[in-house]
Design a protein around this motif. Structure first.
Motif, short mmCIF file in Angstrom:
data_model
loop_
_atom_site.label_atom_id
_atom_site.label_comp_id
_atom_site.label_asym_id
_atom_site.label_seq_id
_atom_site.Cartn_x
_atom_site.Cartn_y
_atom_site.Cartn_z
N ALA B 40 0.83 -1.22 0.00
CA ALA B 40 0.00 0.00 0.00
C ALA B 40 0.86 1.26 0.00
O ALA B 40 1.94 1.29 0.61
CB ALA B 40 -0.90 -0.01 1.23
N LYS B 41 0.38 2.27 -0.74
CA LYS B 41 1.11 3.54 -0.79
C LYS B 41 0.53 4.55 0.19
O LYS B 41 1.18 5.54 0.51
CB LYS B 41 1.05 4.11 -2.21
N ALA B 42 -0.73 4.34 0.58
CA ALA B 42 -1.38 5.25 1.53
C ALA B 42 -2.49 4.51 2.26
O ALA B 42 -2.98 3.48 1.78
CB ALA B 42 -1.93 6.46 0.80
N ILE B 43 -2.87 5.05 3.40
CA ILE B 43 -3.99 4.47 4.16
C ILE B 43 -4.92 5.60 4.59
O ILE B 43 -4.44 6.64 5.08
CB ILE B 43 -3.48 3.61 5.36
N ARG B 44 -6.20 5.38 4.38
CA ARG B 44 -7.18 6.42 4.77
C ARG B 44 -7.36 6.40 6.29
O ARG B 44 -7.27 5.35 6.92
CB ARG B 44 -8.52 6.15 4.08
N PHE B 45 -7.66 7.59 6.84
CA PHE B 45 -7.93 7.67 8.28
C PHE B 45 -9.12 6.79 8.64
O PHE B 45 -9.13 6.15 9.69
CB PHE B 45 -8.21 9.13 8.69
N SER B 46 -10.12 6.73 7.77
CA SER B 46 -11.32 5.93 8.05
C SER B 46 -10.97 4.45 8.14
O SER B 46 -11.49 3.73 9.01
CB SER B 46 -12.36 6.17 6.96
N THR B 47 -10.06 4.00 7.27
CA THR B 47 -9.63 2.59 7.30
C THR B 47 -8.85 2.31 8.59
O THR B 47 -9.10 1.31 9.27
CB THR B 47 -8.73 2.28 6.08
N LEU B 48 -7.95 3.24 8.91
CA LEU B 48 -7.13 3.10 10.12
C LEU B 48 -8.02 3.08 11.36
O LEU B 48 -7.83 2.26 12.27
CB LEU B 48 -6.12 4.26 10.17
N GLU B 49 -8.99 3.97 11.35
CA GLU B 49 -9.92 4.07 12.48
C GLU B 49 -10.68 2.76 12.65
O GLU B 49 -10.79 2.23 13.77
CB GLU B 49 -10.91 5.22 12.22
N ALA B 50 -11.17 2.21 11.52
CA ALA B 50 -11.94 0.97 11.59
C ALA B 50 -11.10 -0.18 12.10
O ALA B 50 -11.56 -0.99 12.93
CB ALA B 50 -12.49 0.64 10.20
N ILE B 51 -9.86 -0.26 11.64
CA ILE B 51 -8.97 -1.35 12.07
C ILE B 51 -8.65 -1.21 13.57
O ILE B 51 -8.74 -2.18 14.34
CB ILE B 51 -7.67 -1.38 11.22
N CYS B 52 -8.28 0.02 13.96
CA CYS B 52 -7.93 0.25 15.37
C CYS B 52 -9.12 -0.03 16.30
O CYS B 52 -8.97 -0.60 17.38
CB CYS B 52 -7.44 1.69 15.57
N LYS B 53 -10.29 0.38 15.82
CA LYS B 53 -11.52 0.19 16.63
C LYS B 53 -11.78 -1.30 16.84
O LYS B 53 -12.09 -1.74 17.95
CB LYS B 53 -12.69 0.84 15.88
N HIS B 54 -11.62 -2.07 15.76
CA HIS B 54 -11.92 -3.50 15.87
C HIS B 54 -10.84 -4.26 16.64
O HIS B 54 -11.17 -5.18 17.41
CB HIS B 54 -12.09 -4.10 14.47
N LEU B 55 -9.58 -3.87 16.43
CA LEU B 55 -8.50 -4.59 17.12
C LEU B 55 -8.24 -4.04 18.52
O LEU B 55 -7.49 -4.65 19.30
CB LEU B 55 -7.20 -4.52 16.30
N GLY B 56 -8.85 -2.89 18.82
CA GLY B 56 -8.66 -2.27 20.15
C GLY B 56 -7.22 -1.84 20.37
O GLY B 56 -6.61 -2.16 21.39
N CYS B 57 -6.64 -1.18 19.37
CA CYS B 57 -5.25 -0.76 19.48
C CYS B 57 -5.08 0.67 19.01
O CYS B 57 -6.05 1.31 18.59
CB CYS B 57 -4.35 -1.70 18.67
N GLN B 58 -3.84 1.16 19.08
CA GLN B 58 -3.50 2.50 18.60
C GLN B 58 -2.87 2.41 17.20
O GLN B 58 -2.28 1.37 16.87
CB GLN B 58 -2.51 3.16 19.57
N PRO B 59 -2.94 3.50 16.41
CA PRO B 59 -2.29 3.45 15.09
C PRO B 59 -0.81 3.06 15.17
O PRO B 59 -0.30 2.37 14.28
CB PRO B 59 -2.46 4.88 14.55
N GLY B 60 -0.16 3.49 16.24
CA GLY B 60 1.27 3.17 16.42
C GLY B 60 1.53 1.68 16.60
O GLY B 60 2.66 1.22 16.41
N ASP B 61 0.48 0.95 16.97
CA ASP B 61 0.65 -0.51 17.12
C ASP B 61 0.67 -1.20 15.75
O ASP B 61 1.17 -2.31 15.61
CB ASP B 61 -0.50 -1.09 17.95
N ILE B 62 0.12 -0.52 14.76
CA ILE B 62 0.04 -1.11 13.41
C ILE B 62 1.13 -0.54 12.49
O ILE B 62 1.68 -1.26 11.66
CB ILE B 62 -1.36 -0.84 12.78
N LEU B 63 1.39 0.75 12.67
CA LEU B 63 2.39 1.41 11.82
C LEU B 63 3.67 1.68 12.59
O LEU B 63 3.62 2.07 13.76
CB LEU B 63 1.84 2.75 11.29
N GLU B 64 4.79 1.45 11.93
CA GLU B 64 6.08 1.69 12.59
C GLU B 64 7.01 2.40 11.61
O GLU B 64 7.08 2.03 10.43
CB GLU B 64 6.69 0.35 13.01
#
Lengths: 195, 74
Positions: B40-64
């Motif tokens: 992926a070249k970019a990620i939408r905030f809405s996608t990130l929000e949905a993933i974080c909401k479902h996994l119960g984590c912070q964006p920093g847990d997914i992106l490094e």
């Protein structure tokens, strides 16, 4: 990339239809151009009895070294016919991509670049042709010969400077389109890889 | 790319498959796979929000962020 994207079917269908129509027009254009520029140059009117080169020459009242003249006329006819035939072929290829439903493809970008390069080549040739009858002549010893052949072969090569600008304009427009499409392809790729 | 996606780690910690996540956050499996494999070249905030909401984590847990070494050819 959209999460649940639905393709715009009516537009897609229209592009395919336009592509198919364009392909047909280009095929007809290629055939017509070959007949009008090549066949008629060598055999003035094959449907009215002048089906051989010597008869064509007779109809113009030209005698002499017929094989020699034929070689010269053949070379000139090929030179006059090929660029536009190539243009038709390239545009037909682009319409073929449209017919497949693909607009922003590298094939179309390359095709448009090809059209631009051919247009610039034709413009350069026409500029030389114009220069051959201007006060700057002769730039090439071949050009006066081509000009005299043109007078009785009805090869539609306009020596006016306006036609040079016409071809230059086509070239510039196509080159701009090429850069635009290249940018659009890059943006589409980025959009496709946006999650 | 200097940004690394840690979605596979987050999924493994929660013992969840990519298909399950795709269904839960309403993203196609193909798109989620693009994200997971780092294409992926970019990620939408809405996608990130949905993933974080479902996994119960912070964006920093997914992106490094991982600094790239400057190219030796330069």
């Amino acid at each position: 990339m959209e999460t649940k994207s639905t393709p715009n079917k009516p537009i897609d269908q229209r592009i395919r239809t336009i592509g198919s129509i364009g392909q047909g027009i280009c095929t007809a254009g290629m055939i017509w151009w070959f007949y009008d520029m090549f066949i008629q140059s060598l055999f003035y009117n094959p449907f009215q009895g002048t089906y051989s080169f010597s008869k064509t020459m007779e109809s113009y009242g030209i005698s002499g070294d017929i094989p020699g003249i034929f070689n010269m006329v053949f070379t000139v006819a090929v030179f006059m016919t090929m660029p536009v035939m190539l243009l038709f072929w390239l545009v037909r290829k682009a319409f073929g991509e449209f017919a497949k439903g693909s607009i922003l493809s590298p094939v179309i970008a390359r095709t448009i670049l090809g059209v631009a390069l051919i247009s610039f080549s034709v413009a350069a040739f026409k500029l030389l042709y114009w220069a051959s009858e201007s006060p700057f002549r002769p730039l090439s010893p071949l050009l006066p010969t081509m000009k005299s052949l043109n007078s009785f072969l009805h090869i539609q090569t306009s020596g006016s400077l306006l036609s040079v600008f016409e071809w230059l304009l086509i070239g510039v427009v196509c080159l701009s389109l090429y850069w635009g499409i290249r940018q659009a392809i890059a943006l589409k790729e980025e959009n496709d890889l946006t999650v | 790319m200097a940004i690394i996606i840690r979605l596979d780690v987050a999924l493994a910690q929660r013992k969840m498959s990519l298909t399950e996540l795709a269904e839960a956050v309403d993203i196609t499996l193909a798109n989620l796979s693009i994200l997971k494999t780092g294409k992926a070249k970019a990620i939408r905030f809405s996608t990130l929000e949905a993933i974080c909401k479902h996994l119960g984590c912070q964006p920093g847990d997914i992106l490094e962020y991982y600094p790239e070494e400057p190219s030796k050819s330069r």
